[in-house]
Design an enzyme around this catalytic site. Sequence first.
Site, short mmCIF file in Angstrom:
data_model
loop_
_atom_site.label_atom_id
_atom_site.label_comp_id
_atom_site.label_asym_id
_atom_site.label_seq_id
_atom_site.Cartn_x
_atom_site.Cartn_y
_atom_site.Cartn_z
N PRO A 174 15.37 -45.35 -45.92
CA PRO A 174 14.04 -45.66 -45.41
C PRO A 174 13.69 -44.78 -44.20
O PRO A 174 14.54 -44.54 -43.34
CB PRO A 174 14.13 -47.13 -45.00
CG PRO A 174 15.48 -47.61 -45.33
CD PRO A 174 16.30 -46.48 -45.87
N GLY A 196 12.09 -43.78 -40.70
CA GLY A 196 11.78 -44.45 -39.44
C GLY A 196 12.56 -45.73 -39.21
O GLY A 196 12.18 -46.55 -38.38
N LEU A 232 18.03 -44.89 -39.53
CA LEU A 232 19.22 -44.74 -40.38
C LEU A 232 19.55 -43.27 -40.61
O LEU A 232 20.33 -42.94 -41.50
CB LEU A 232 19.02 -45.48 -41.72
CG LEU A 232 18.95 -47.00 -41.59
CD1 LEU A 232 18.60 -47.65 -42.92
CD2 LEU A 232 20.25 -47.59 -41.06
N GLY A 233 18.94 -42.39 -39.83
CA GLY A 233 19.31 -40.98 -39.89
C GLY A 233 18.65 -40.22 -41.03
O GLY A 233 19.19 -39.19 -41.47
N SER A 234 17.48 -40.69 -41.49
CA SER A 234 16.89 -40.02 -42.66
C SER A 234 16.56 -38.55 -42.35
O SER A 234 16.74 -37.68 -43.22
CB SER A 234 15.66 -40.76 -43.17
OG SER A 234 14.58 -40.54 -42.33
N ALA A 283 18.12 -36.37 -40.29
CA ALA A 283 19.33 -35.52 -40.35
C ALA A 283 19.85 -35.45 -41.79
O ALA A 283 20.34 -34.40 -42.22
CB ALA A 283 20.40 -36.09 -39.42
N ALA A 284 19.72 -36.55 -42.53
CA ALA A 284 20.24 -36.54 -43.91
C ALA A 284 19.47 -35.57 -44.79
O ALA A 284 20.07 -34.81 -45.56
CB ALA A 284 20.20 -37.95 -44.49
N ASP A 299 23.71 -38.31 -34.85
CA ASP A 299 23.26 -38.53 -36.23
C ASP A 299 23.75 -37.41 -37.15
O ASP A 299 24.39 -37.66 -38.18
CB ASP A 299 21.71 -38.57 -36.30
CG ASP A 299 21.14 -39.83 -35.69
OD1 ASP A 299 21.86 -40.52 -34.96
OD2 ASP A 299 19.95 -40.12 -35.95
C1 MEV Z 1 19.48 -42.24 -32.41
O1 MEV Z 1 20.10 -42.43 -33.67
C2 MEV Z 1 20.41 -42.60 -31.30
C3 MEV Z 1 19.90 -42.40 -29.88
O2 MEV Z 1 21.01 -42.63 -29.02
C4 MEV Z 1 19.35 -41.00 -29.67
C5 MEV Z 1 20.42 -39.93 -29.73
O3 MEV Z 1 21.61 -40.22 -29.64
O4 MEV Z 1 20.02 -38.77 -29.84
C6 MEV Z 1 18.82 -43.40 -29.52
#
Ligand code: MEV
Length: 308
Positions: free
Chosen positions: A95, A97, A100-102, A104-105, A146
């Site tokens: 999903p 936003g 969950l790292g969409s 970077a994935a 991420d």
């Molecule tokens: C984002 O997944 C995690 C945060 O700590 C930002 C980051 O580490 O870049 C909020």
Amino acid sequence: MRKLERSACAKIILCGEHAVVYGRPAIALPLSQLRAHAHIAAHREPFEIFAADLGETLSLTTAPVAPLVRIAQLACEKLGITPPDARLELRSDIPLGANLGSGAAVSIAVARALGAWAGYEFTPDEVSALAYEIEKLHHGTPSGIDNTTIAWEQPVYFVRGRTPELLSGVYVAALPIVIADTGRSTPTHVPVGEVRRAWESAPAHFERIFDAIAVCVHEARLALEVGDLPRLGAALNVNHELLQSLSVSSPELDALCAAARAAGALGAKMSGGGRGGNMLAIARDVAHAQHIAAVLRRAGAARVFHAK
Ligand code: MEV
């Protein structure tokens, strides 16, 4: 017709988010069942990307340069090739936003697919470095957790600027975690930017909060090493309170954490950037995780996932 596919997983931050931007440690886990898939196939036209979930086709000349196009350019530069006459189709189960790292994935899936097309498999370090460039476009000061977790697809103990420590062991692999998405999304750069402005106005106060978060992460790691789930849960509860004091939680996240605890969760906290996105809860075992998942759905979670 020549075609191939590469993918990349989602991730969840177990503990230490936000403080990790300021040099403190954090632990993140891959979510291998949620993936972004990049299919690449020969094409008579110049290289293009079809982002199926958005219904958008992007070419290398589309302006302004979209992050998806930029990662393709960076991957080709790294490979020393010009973009191939191919069509790359991207579909993601992750999903958008939801923290969950969409982002970077999808970057990593695109880079891996282009690498494979050129006959090369990027190492985790290489593909992580490429995706980090795109993370910087998404939110100015990413820690890199991420892209690192997703590139390695392993639980990671992460400190910015240091070689990531890959965590292994039965307890990490079999954690009974439930993840619930509030269904509300706030781009990560918003809470990250607000924490930065708050830190700039009262650095000593925020440094103390980051230190206290680092203590939770240390506790969580020790608990994971010996499989002490109540100790892990307690560390995560304290971490959630500290994130509340950074003002990055939200009423929805707090309500889901309270519902999980009332259902007997050993610990519950928001996860990732916050102000929406997701939370996680530690259950006693798999059956208890199912129960907590049902409770979280009734409490208004838009989606519920299990780490396994
Ligand atoms: C984002 O997944 C995690 C945060 O700590 C930002 C980051 O580490 O870049 C909020």
